[in-house]
Design a protein around this motif. Structure first.
Motif, PDB file in Angstrom:
ATOM      1  N   PRO A 161       0.808  -1.231   0.000  1.00 36.64           N
ATOM      2  CA  PRO A 161       0.000   0.000   0.000  1.00 36.64           C
ATOM      3  C   PRO A 161       0.835   1.274   0.000  1.00 36.64           C
ATOM      4  N   ALA A 162       0.203   2.336  -0.498  1.00 35.61           N
ATOM      5  CA  ALA A 162       0.807   3.670  -0.424  1.00 35.61           C
ATOM      6  C   ALA A 162       0.743   4.171   1.005  1.00 35.61           C
ATOM      7  N   ALA A 163      -0.363   3.855   1.668  1.00 36.39           N
ATOM      8  CA  ALA A 163      -0.587   4.409   3.004  1.00 36.39           C
ATOM      9  C   ALA A 163      -1.457   3.475   3.830  1.00 36.39           C
ATOM     10  N   ILE A 164      -1.365   3.657   5.129  1.00 30.23           N
ATOM     11  CA  ILE A 164      -2.322   3.031   6.048  1.00 30.23           C
ATOM     12  C   ILE A 164      -3.083   4.171   6.726  1.00 30.23           C
ATOM     13  N   PHE A 165      -4.393   4.149   6.588  1.00 28.60           N
ATOM     14  CA  PHE A 165      -5.245   5.168   7.230  1.00 28.60           C
ATOM     15  C   PHE A 165      -5.770   4.581   8.536  1.00 28.60           C
ATOM     16  N   VAL A 166      -5.614   5.344   9.610  1.00 27.29           N
ATOM     17  CA  VAL A 166      -6.071   4.824  10.902  1.00 27.29           C
ATOM     18  C   VAL A 166      -6.759   5.913  11.714  1.00 27.29           C
ATOM     19  N   GLU A 167      -7.783   5.510  12.447  1.00 29.61           N
ATOM     20  CA  GLU A 167      -8.362   6.361  13.492  1.00 29.61           C
ATOM     21  C   GLU A 167      -7.863   5.780  14.817  1.00 29.61           C
ATOM     22  N   THR A 168      -7.399   6.627  15.725  1.00 29.94           N
ATOM     23  CA  THR A 168      -6.933   6.089  17.019  1.00 29.94           C
ATOM     24  C   THR A 168      -8.120   5.559  17.818  1.00 29.94           C
ATOM     25  N   ILE A 169      -9.267   6.159  17.588  1.00 33.63           N
ATOM     26  CA  ILE A 169     -10.528   5.645  18.138  1.00 33.63           C
ATOM     27  C   ILE A 169     -11.523   5.683  16.982  1.00 33.63           C
ATOM     28  N   GLN A 170     -12.119   4.536  16.691  1.00 33.94           N
ATOM     29  CA  GLN A 170     -13.109   4.528  15.607  1.00 33.94           C
ATOM     30  C   GLN A 170     -14.436   5.046  16.160  1.00 33.94           C
ATOM     31  N   GLY A 171     -14.715   6.318  15.871  1.00 34.49           N
ATOM     32  CA  GLY A 171     -15.921   6.939  16.426  1.00 34.49           C
ATOM     33  C   GLY A 171     -17.184   6.335  15.843  1.00 34.49           C
ATOM     34  N   GLU A 172     -17.291   6.366  14.522  1.00 35.63           N
ATOM     35  CA  GLU A 172     -18.488   5.803  13.872  1.00 35.63           C
ATOM     36  C   GLU A 172     -18.495   4.285  13.982  1.00 35.63           C
ATOM     37  N   GLY A 173     -17.323   3.723  14.151  1.00 40.96           N
ATOM     38  CA  GLY A 173     -17.191   2.253  14.221  1.00 40.96           C
ATOM     39  C   GLY A 173     -17.542   1.687  15.586  1.00 40.96           C
ATOM     40  N   GLY A 174     -18.103   2.489  16.477  1.00 45.37           N
ATOM     41  CA  GLY A 174     -18.560   1.955  17.764  1.00 45.37           C
ATOM     42  C   GLY A 174     -17.603   2.266  18.905  1.00 45.37           C
ATOM     43  N   VAL A 175     -16.891   3.377  18.792  1.00 44.32           N
ATOM     44  CA  VAL A 175     -15.919   3.786  19.817  1.00 44.32           C
ATOM     45  C   VAL A 175     -14.977   2.613  20.137  1.00 44.32           C
ATOM     46  N   GLN A 176     -14.335   2.128  19.104  1.00 47.02           N
ATOM     47  CA  GLN A 176     -13.298   1.100  19.269  1.00 47.02           C
ATOM     48  C   GLN A 176     -11.996   1.854  19.519  1.00 47.02           C
ATOM     49  N   VAL A 177     -11.313   1.491  20.585  1.00 47.61           N
ATOM     50  CA  VAL A 177     -10.146   2.265  21.007  1.00 47.61           C
ATOM     51  C   VAL A 177      -8.874   1.456  20.744  1.00 47.61           C
ATOM     52  N   ALA A 178      -7.966   2.020  19.948  1.00 42.72           N
ATOM     53  CA  ALA A 178      -6.679   1.328  19.714  1.00 42.72           C
ATOM     54  C   ALA A 178      -5.759   1.628  20.886  1.00 42.72           C
ATOM     55  N   ASP A 179      -5.012   0.599  21.357  1.00 45.49           N
ATOM     56  CA  ASP A 179      -4.113   0.928  22.467  1.00 45.49           C
ATOM     57  C   ASP A 179      -2.819   1.543  21.919  1.00 45.49           C
ATOM     58  N   PHE A 180      -2.143   2.287  22.817  1.00 46.85           N
ATOM     59  CA  PHE A 180      -0.988   3.080  22.386  1.00 46.85           C
ATOM     60  C   PHE A 180       0.127   2.193  21.837  1.00 46.85           C
ATOM     61  N   ARG A 181       0.305   1.013  22.456  1.00 44.53           N
ATOM     62  CA  ARG A 181       1.392   0.133  21.987  1.00 44.53           C
ATOM     63  C   ARG A 181       1.133  -0.305  20.543  1.00 44.53           C
ATOM     64  N   TRP A 182      -0.111  -0.613  20.265  1.00 43.41           N
ATOM     65  CA  TRP A 182      -0.501  -1.043  18.921  1.00 43.41           C
ATOM     66  C   TRP A 182      -0.256   0.087  17.919  1.00 43.41           C
ATOM     67  N   LEU A 183      -0.596   1.310  18.316  1.00 41.97           N
ATOM     68  CA  LEU A 183      -0.389   2.454  17.408  1.00 41.97           C
ATOM     69  C   LEU A 183       1.099   2.673  17.157  1.00 41.97           C
ATOM     70  N   LYS A 184       1.872   2.512  18.214  1.00 45.22           N
ATOM     71  CA  LYS A 184       3.314   2.706  18.074  1.00 45.22           C
ATOM     72  C   LYS A 184       3.906   1.645  17.138  1.00 45.22           C
ATOM     73  N   GLU A 185       3.460   0.406  17.336  1.00 48.71           N
ATOM     74  CA  GLU A 185       3.950  -0.680  16.453  1.00 48.71           C
ATOM     75  C   GLU A 185       3.503  -0.452  15.015  1.00 48.71           C
ATOM     76  N   LEU A 186       2.301   0.072  14.847  1.00 45.95           N
ATOM     77  CA  LEU A 186       1.805   0.374  13.500  1.00 45.95           C
ATOM     78  C   LEU A 186       2.703   1.436  12.842  1.00 45.95           C
ATOM     79  N   ALA A 187       3.037   2.467  13.624  1.00 53.23           N
ATOM     80  CA  ALA A 187       3.897   3.535  13.076  1.00 53.23           C
ATOM     81  C   ALA A 187       5.269   2.963  12.715  1.00 53.23           C
ATOM     82  N   GLU A 188       5.786   2.062  13.550  1.00 48.90           N
ATOM     83  CA  GLU A 188       7.102   1.459  13.253  1.00 48.90           C
ATOM     84  C   GLU A 188       7.039   0.613  11.983  1.00 48.90           C
ATOM     85  N   LEU A 189       5.947  -0.132  11.877  1.00 47.64           N
ATOM     86  CA  LEU A 189       5.769  -0.969  10.677  1.00 47.64           C
ATOM     87  C   LEU A 189       5.760  -0.088   9.416  1.00 47.64           C
ATOM     88  N   CYS A 190       5.030   1.025   9.497  1.00 52.65           N
ATOM     89  CA  CYS A 190       4.941   1.912   8.330  1.00 52.65           C
ATOM     90  C   CYS A 190       6.333   2.425   7.949  1.00 52.65           C
TER      91      CYS A 190
END
Ligand SMILES: Cc1ncc(COP(=O)(O)O)c(C=O)c1O
Length: 413
Positions: free
Chosen positions: A193-222
């Protein structure tokens, strides 16, 4: 029957859930023509973080209009725009050690996501994009291709292409491991992919909350795979989670940040892409637009930053977060072991997906409305009640709204 019901198109949405004609609003309250007072936990779907008609912000806008301030100038230089850019850079970007250029797009969140998509594709020369299941990024064709709701996608009437959906952050699936597997396997059938689009909390998706470690690992992966990370802050940015950007506490710095909704501080439409200088690749012909940069919104946006800093608004949100958590745990969860909740700052989801009754949350929200509280549904099968008041809410109003929710749940369950 209202004129709207007679003549407005069938896409009417919120007015069907909240079928009253509203006349006035102030901070966390809305009033009908009959002067009925409603407490607002809907907050313009996140566009009114500073409340309806915040005195300080509206005064600046009204003064500006009275003094013949420019209301429209396409993207010409204006003092209003330059002042906002300086205020945003000096008070938001630089103190956090970030470096971003600012791109003003058409007035809504979806416009900014369209722009981010174009930048990502042009910069990398790749077409595919990763988005997450449960994501909402907007309703125009590019953003809709990143939005996972099948009902929303059907509205496109054409094939929505070049997106790979991956499960969002969850305990029972290693989504980042799965992305790595795709990227490392030349027989995955999925283009890098060119990009990964992420919401840290999916508001419309039912207030699904990504944890900080997961976000950090996602950023490292990118970084590791040279994929751009785009953080969609449209709903949960502007202080909603207790920091200006919702990703700050994860210690990440996305390549692009998409903002809209509350950025203007006033409910006026405005959107913005923050982008790393090295990916600023679109030419003026490639993303023009008549309403790129709403001057009145710039005035509101500058005033909103002053207001938030002066009132230590983001610290207040962190206090309110503890209060809401405590209230839900002590007063709502005991109603039934099937109720779950998630949230951060002043966005919480009370989740009823374990109940067989698929109309339950609708009935609860209607009961709330009967009791003069405006509150929205979200998530799969509309199974989550979204608690999202303005950040300026007073503690007694917060308590009153939560009490209404508790009573409505008890009546409906
Ligand atoms: C995360 C997110 N992105 C994008 C959008 C689209 O914004 P707009 O409705 O202003 O186009 C929304 C709207 O709810 C949103 O929540």
């Amino acid at each position: 029957m209202t004129e709207s019901e007679k003549y407005e198109s069938n896409i009417r949405n919120y007015c069907r859930y909240f079928p009253k004609v509203f006349t006035k609003s102030k901070l966390c309250k809305m009033y009908t023509g009959e002067n009925e007072e409603y407490l607002d936990f809907f907050c313009g779907a996140g566009a009114l973080n500073y409340g309806h008609n915040n005195d300080y912000i509206m005064e600046q806008i009204v003064d500006y209009i009275k003094n013949d301030g420019i209301t429209h100038a396409l993207d010409m230089y204006t003092t209003t725009k330059c002042d906002f850019i300086k205020k945003f850079q000096d008070n938001i970007i630089k103190p956090r050690g970030y470096e971003y250029k600012m791109m003003f797009c058409g007035p809504t969140g979806t416009n900014a996501n369209e722009a981010a998509l174009k930048i990502a594709r042009k910069h990398t020369g790749r077409k595919n994009v990763i988005a997450f299941m449960g994501a909402f990024h907007g309703m125009t064709l590019g953003s809709l291709s990143l939005t996972s709701s099948l009902t929303a996608r059907r509205g496109a009437g054409v094939q929505l292409e070049n997106t790979t959906f991956i499960p969002y952050c969850r305990n029972d699936f290693d989504s980042l491991g799965y992305i790595r597997m795709i990227l490392n396997d030349d027989h995955s059938g999925i283009e890098k992919p060119a990009a990964i689009f992420v919401e840290t909390i999916q508001g419309e998706g039912g207030v699904q909350v990504a944890d900080f470690r997961w976000l950090k690992e996602l950023a490292e992966l990118c970084k590791e795979y040279q994929i751009l990370l785009v953080c969609d802050e449209v709903q949960v940015g502007c202080g909603r989670t207790g920091t200006f950007f919702s990703f700050e506490s994860a210690g990440i710095e996305p390549d692009m940040v998409v903002m809209s909704k509350s950025i203007s501080g006033s409910g006026l439409p405005m959107s913005l892409v923050l982008l790393k200088p090295e990916i600023d690749c679109l030419t003026s012909e490639e993303h023009s637009g008549t309403f790129r940069g709403n001057q009145l919104a710039f005035v509101g946006a500058s005033a909103a930053i002053d207001y938030a800093i002066e009132h230590k608004l983001w610290d207040k949100v962190k206090d309110d977060e503890q209060y809401v958590k405590g209230y839900i745990e002590e007063n709502i969860l005991p109603i039934s072991p099937k109720i779950q909740y998630r949230g951060r700052g002043l966005i919480f989801g009370i989740d009823f997906s374990d109940f067989d009754d698929k109309r339950l949350v609708f009935r609860i929200s209607q009961e709330c409305f009967k009791r003069r509280l405006i509150i929205e549904l979200s998530g799969r099968d509309d199974s989550v009640l979204k608690v999202m008041p303005a950040l300026v809410i007073h503690r007694d109003e917060l308590m009153a709204g939560l009490e209404i929710i508790r009573k409505a749940i008890q009546v409906c369950i």
